[in-house]
Design a protein around this motif. Sequence first.
Motif, PDB file in Angstrom:
ATOM      1  N   TYR A 137       0.851  -1.186   0.000  1.00 19.25           N
ATOM      2  CA  TYR A 137       0.000   0.000   0.000  1.00 19.25           C
ATOM      3  C   TYR A 137       0.886   1.235   0.000  1.00 19.25           C
ATOM      4  CZ  TYR A 137      -3.855  -3.098   1.162  1.00 19.25           C
ATOM      5  OH  TYR A 137      -4.789  -4.099   1.130  1.00 19.25           O
ATOM      6  N   GLU A 138       0.542   2.184  -0.849  1.00 18.91           N
ATOM      7  CA  GLU A 138       1.248   3.456  -0.863  1.00 18.91           C
ATOM      8  C   GLU A 138       0.502   4.417   0.053  1.00 18.91           C
ATOM      9  OE1 GLU A 138       2.019   7.043  -3.962  1.00 18.91           O
ATOM     10  OE2 GLU A 138       2.416   5.024  -4.725  1.00 18.91           O
ATOM     11  N   CYS A 139       1.200   4.914   1.052  1.00 18.68           N
ATOM     12  CA  CYS A 139       0.607   5.815   2.042  1.00 18.68           C
ATOM     13  C   CYS A 139       1.258   7.180   1.917  1.00 18.68           C
ATOM     14  CB  CYS A 139       0.829   5.281   3.454  1.00 18.68           C
ATOM     15  SG  CYS A 139       0.171   3.640   3.717  1.00 18.68           S
ATOM     16  N   LYS A 140       0.448   8.209   1.740  1.00 18.04           N
ATOM     17  CA  LYS A 140       0.976   9.575   1.680  1.00 18.04           C
ATOM     18  C   LYS A 140       0.811  10.211   3.050  1.00 18.04           C
ATOM     19  CE  LYS A 140       0.656  10.298  -3.186  1.00 18.04           C
ATOM     20  NZ  LYS A 140       0.270  11.167  -4.264  1.00 18.04           N
ATOM     21  N   VAL A 141       1.914  10.762   3.542  1.00 11.05           N
ATOM     22  CA  VAL A 141       1.942  11.345   4.881  1.00 11.05           C
ATOM     23  C   VAL A 141       2.348  12.819   4.767  1.00 11.05           C
ATOM     24  CG1 VAL A 141       2.954  11.183   7.178  1.00 11.05           C
ATOM     25  CG2 VAL A 141       2.594   9.100   5.836  1.00 11.05           C
ATOM     26  N   LYS A 142       1.556  13.667   5.430  1.00 16.15           N
ATOM     27  CA  LYS A 142       1.805  15.117   5.430  1.00 16.15           C
ATOM     28  C   LYS A 142       2.335  15.515   6.798  1.00 16.15           C
ATOM     29  CE  LYS A 142      -0.641  19.331   4.181  1.00 16.15           C
ATOM     30  NZ  LYS A 142      -1.929  19.861   3.708  1.00 16.15           N
ATOM     31  N   TYR A 143       3.486  16.222   6.816  1.00 14.83           N
ATOM     32  CA  TYR A 143       4.077  16.650   8.078  1.00 14.83           C
ATOM     33  C   TYR A 143       5.019  17.823   7.843  1.00 14.83           C
ATOM     34  CZ  TYR A 143       8.190  13.917   6.647  1.00 14.83           C
ATOM     35  OH  TYR A 143       9.276  13.420   5.975  1.00 14.83           O
TER      36      TYR A 143
ATOM     37  N   ILE B 259       4.042   0.439   2.384  1.00 15.91           N
ATOM     38  CA  ILE B 259       3.807  -0.424   3.542  1.00 15.91           C
ATOM     39  C   ILE B 259       3.285  -1.773   3.062  1.00 15.91           C
ATOM     40  CG2 ILE B 259       2.214  -0.778   5.485  1.00 15.91           C
ATOM     41  CD1 ILE B 259       4.188   1.162   6.339  1.00 15.91           C
ATOM     42  N   ASP B 260       3.814  -2.840   3.623  1.00 16.14           N
ATOM     43  CA  ASP B 260       3.319  -4.191   3.372  1.00 16.14           C
ATOM     44  C   ASP B 260       2.266  -4.485   4.436  1.00 16.14           C
ATOM     45  OD1 ASP B 260       2.928  -6.876   2.908  1.00 16.14           O
ATOM     46  OD2 ASP B 260       4.938  -7.492   3.485  1.00 16.14           O
ATOM     47  N   ALA B 261       1.026  -4.726   4.008  1.00 20.36           N
ATOM     48  CA  ALA B 261      -0.068  -4.978   4.956  1.00 20.36           C
ATOM     49  C   ALA B 261      -1.113  -5.860   4.284  1.00 20.36           C
ATOM     50  CB  ALA B 261      -0.688  -3.653   5.391  1.00 20.36           C
ATOM     51  N   ILE B 262      -2.043  -6.382   5.093  1.00 20.41           N
ATOM     52  CA  ILE B 262      -3.081  -7.243   4.531  1.00 20.41           C
ATOM     53  C   ILE B 262      -4.388  -6.504   4.261  1.00 20.41           C
ATOM     54  CG2 ILE B 262      -2.145  -9.402   5.405  1.00 20.41           C
ATOM     55  CD1 ILE B 262      -4.138  -9.223   7.714  1.00 20.41           C
ATOM     56  N   SER B 263      -4.505  -5.261   4.756  1.00 21.43           N
ATOM     57  CA  SER B 263      -5.724  -4.480   4.517  1.00 21.43           C
ATOM     58  C   SER B 263      -5.397  -2.992   4.642  1.00 21.43           C
ATOM     59  CB  SER B 263      -6.805  -4.847   5.533  1.00 21.43           C
ATOM     60  OG  SER B 263      -6.412  -4.430   6.831  1.00 21.43           O
TER      61      SER B 263
END
Length: 189
Positions: free
Chosen positions: A6-12, A30-34
């Motif tokens: 999953y590609e996660c975009k993080v703003k900080y 991130i490697d995840a199942i959901s």
Amino acid sequence: MSAIWYECKVKYRKIDENGIQKVTTEPYLIDAISYTEAERRINEEMAAYVSEEFKITNIKFANYAEIHPFEKADRWFKSKVSLVAYDEESGKERKTSMYLLVQANDVKEAYDNTVHAMKDTMGDYTIPAISESPIIDVFPYFSGEEGDLAALEKFNTIKASKIEVDTMEDPLDIEEVENEFVVEEETEM
């Protein structure tokens, strides 16, 4: 079992090279199942890196078949690999594409690393495209079992290794490189 990325975009808030604080949005893998687990894991990972408040702005499925970290590389490249199969019934070639995320310093090295990652492939393949990915970091999933801990340690060591620049290296002869690619293409067929 293959990984689901999953590609996660993080703003900080981040301090740039000039010492100026600015708000930035960066993508992480991130490697995840959901989606829910991806959100939980990115929160855990970012809490370790970012001391201030951060916001997850987007989570989407990433279509990477494999992730390949390489030592002494600092950027991630998306390589499109087309597997070539011959359909005997119709007499035509069929191509099936997949995407690899490889770590490298430039496009040529990304090509070489993609060839290295595909070295055990039994069939024919081509690499029609390689582009730099905006991915900042990759967080694979490990269960905590003894074998996984060793794999996690190896992955993180490779990913975090520093680049050594050799200033005495001879300049690259483009004709030599072109001849090398021709030889590689002929041997793959």
